[in-house]
Design a protein around this motif. Structure first.
Motif, PDB file in Angstrom:
ATOM      1  N   GLU A  24       0.834  -1.202   0.000  1.00 41.16           N
ATOM      2  CA  GLU A  24       0.000   0.000   0.000  1.00 41.16           C
ATOM      3  C   GLU A  24       0.869   1.252   0.000  1.00 41.16           C
ATOM      4  O   GLU A  24       0.549   2.254  -0.634  1.00 41.16           O
ATOM      5  N   HIS A  25       1.973   1.215   0.726  1.00 39.59           N
ATOM      6  CA  HIS A  25       2.892   2.343   0.773  1.00 39.59           C
ATOM      7  C   HIS A  25       3.474   2.601  -0.620  1.00 39.59           C
ATOM      8  O   HIS A  25       3.556   3.741  -1.077  1.00 39.59           O
ATOM      9  N   ALA A  26       3.877   1.557  -1.328  1.00 39.74           N
ATOM     10  CA  ALA A  26       4.428   1.699  -2.673  1.00 39.74           C
ATOM     11  C   ALA A  26       3.373   2.249  -3.630  1.00 39.74           C
ATOM     12  O   ALA A  26       3.672   3.097  -4.485  1.00 39.74           O
ATOM     13  N   ALA A  27       2.117   1.796  -3.471  1.00 40.09           N
ATOM     14  CA  ALA A  27       1.034   2.294  -4.324  1.00 40.09           C
ATOM     15  C   ALA A  27       0.805   3.780  -4.074  1.00 40.09           C
ATOM     16  O   ALA A  27       0.563   4.556  -5.008  1.00 40.09           O
ATOM     17  N   VAL A  39       3.072   6.007  -3.024  1.00 40.95           N
ATOM     18  CA  VAL A  39       4.197   6.727  -3.627  1.00 40.95           C
ATOM     19  C   VAL A  39       3.998   6.833  -5.133  1.00 40.95           C
ATOM     20  O   VAL A  39       4.219   7.883  -5.736  1.00 40.95           O
ATOM     21  N   ASP A  40       3.556   5.741  -5.783  1.00 42.65           N
ATOM     22  CA  ASP A  40       3.310   5.763  -7.230  1.00 42.65           C
ATOM     23  C   ASP A  40       2.212   6.762  -7.589  1.00 42.65           C
ATOM     24  O   ASP A  40       2.310   7.488  -8.573  1.00 42.65           O
ATOM     25  N   ARG A  41       1.157   6.819  -6.793  1.00 37.24           N
ATOM     26  CA  ARG A  41       0.043   7.736  -7.068  1.00 37.24           C
ATOM     27  C   ARG A  41       0.486   9.190  -6.910  1.00 37.24           C
ATOM     28  O   ARG A  41       0.132  10.037  -7.705  1.00 37.24           O
ATOM     29  N   SER A  95       3.521  10.327  -7.298  1.00 37.21           N
ATOM     30  CA  SER A  95       4.401  10.606  -8.440  1.00 37.21           C
ATOM     31  C   SER A  95       3.582  10.855  -9.703  1.00 37.21           C
ATOM     32  O   SER A  95       3.899  11.724 -10.503  1.00 37.21           O
ATOM     33  N   ALA A  96       2.536  10.075  -9.901  1.00 38.91           N
ATOM     34  CA  ALA A  96       1.694  10.227 -11.092  1.00 38.91           C
ATOM     35  C   ALA A  96       0.907  11.523 -11.052  1.00 38.91           C
ATOM     36  O   ALA A  96       0.581  12.097 -12.090  1.00 38.91           O
ATOM     37  N   ASP A  97       0.584  12.002  -9.848  1.00 34.27           N
ATOM     38  CA  ASP A  97      -0.202  13.222  -9.718  1.00 34.27           C
ATOM     39  C   ASP A  97       0.648  14.489  -9.747  1.00 34.27           C
ATOM     40  O   ASP A  97       0.140  15.580  -9.578  1.00 34.27           O
ATOM     41  N   SER A  98       1.947  14.343  -9.915  1.00 36.48           N
ATOM     42  CA  SER A  98       2.828  15.504  -9.942  1.00 36.48           C
ATOM     43  C   SER A  98       2.341  16.487 -11.004  1.00 36.48           C
ATOM     44  O   SER A  98       1.941  16.092 -12.098  1.00 36.48           O
ATOM     45  N   THR A 144       5.820  16.929 -14.974  1.00 42.24           N
ATOM     46  CA  THR A 144       6.874  15.919 -15.072  1.00 42.24           C
ATOM     47  C   THR A 144       8.070  16.547 -15.787  1.00 42.24           C
ATOM     48  O   THR A 144       7.975  17.643 -16.347  1.00 42.24           O
TER      49      THR A 144
END
Length: 198
Positions: A13-16, A18-20, A22-25, A28
């Motif tokens: 869940e923590h990795a998910a 972090v990915d979210r 990063s994607a919402d930045s 880019t």
């Protein structure tokens, strides 16, 4: 004691999370480079257009003489439009009786220039956008970012004291050259008779 990096979920869940994030930045690296390239390209095209003289500038137009005032007394100034209706200008009579005329479109970013009569002996011309200052006698830049002097509006006074705008000179151009340039475009025969060079 708890680990501050612990979000209360599993490592998956923590990795998910972090990915979210990063994607919402918002921007880019690829988006940033695209923006930089677009702005740089726009600046290059704009510089080329300005350098090529595609955009009109004050002092390029030919216009018929315009009566701007019946009389201008010492220390007084009159605002008017010349040579076109979008070309703002000023005529002023200085303390020694000298009559001067200038474009009131700043040579920096085309903001409006205003007269400040309380600065110096005859006042000055001031652009409030970026604090550019011009000498009212010469049109020369005295402070701020403007890259060149104000274009001159050529004035004459008739026998009754009426003031007329009769032509324009570009930034730093000799008034005679500006008058002859405009006259050559309007009336080449008259330009030849008064001795204007080709």
């Amino acid at each position: 004691m708890t680990d501050p990096s612990d979000t209360g979920g599993t490592p998956l869940e923590h990795a998910a999370l972090v990915d979210r994030i990063s994607a919402d930045s918002l921007t880019t690296r690829r988006d940033y480079l695209r923006i930089v390239a677009t702005v740089s390209g726009g600046l290059a095209v704009g510089s080329t257009v300005v350098a090529a003289g595609v955009l009109p500038r004050h002092g390029d137009g030919t216009a018929t003489p315009l009566r701007i005032a019946d009389r201008i007394g010492r220390g007084q100034a009159v605002s008017f439009s010349y040579p076109g209706e979008d070309d703002r200008a000023i005529a002023a009579r200085l303390s020694d009786g000298t009559l001067v005329g200038w474009s009131t479109i700043c040579t920096h970013l085309a903001c409006g220039v205003v007269r400040r009569p309380d600065h110096g002996r005859d006042g000055d011309l001031y652009c409030p956008c970026h604090e550019g200052e011009f000498d009212i006698r010469t049109g020369e830049v005295t402070a701020g970012p403007p890259p060149r002097p104000l274009p001159r509006v050529l004035l004459v006074e008739d026998a009754r004291g009426a003031v007329w705008a009769v032509g324009t000179a570009r930034s730093g151009e000799d008034p005679q050259a500006g008058l002859c340039r405009g006259l050559r475009e309007r009336d080449p025969d008259l330009a030849d008779r008064i001795g204007c060079d080709s």
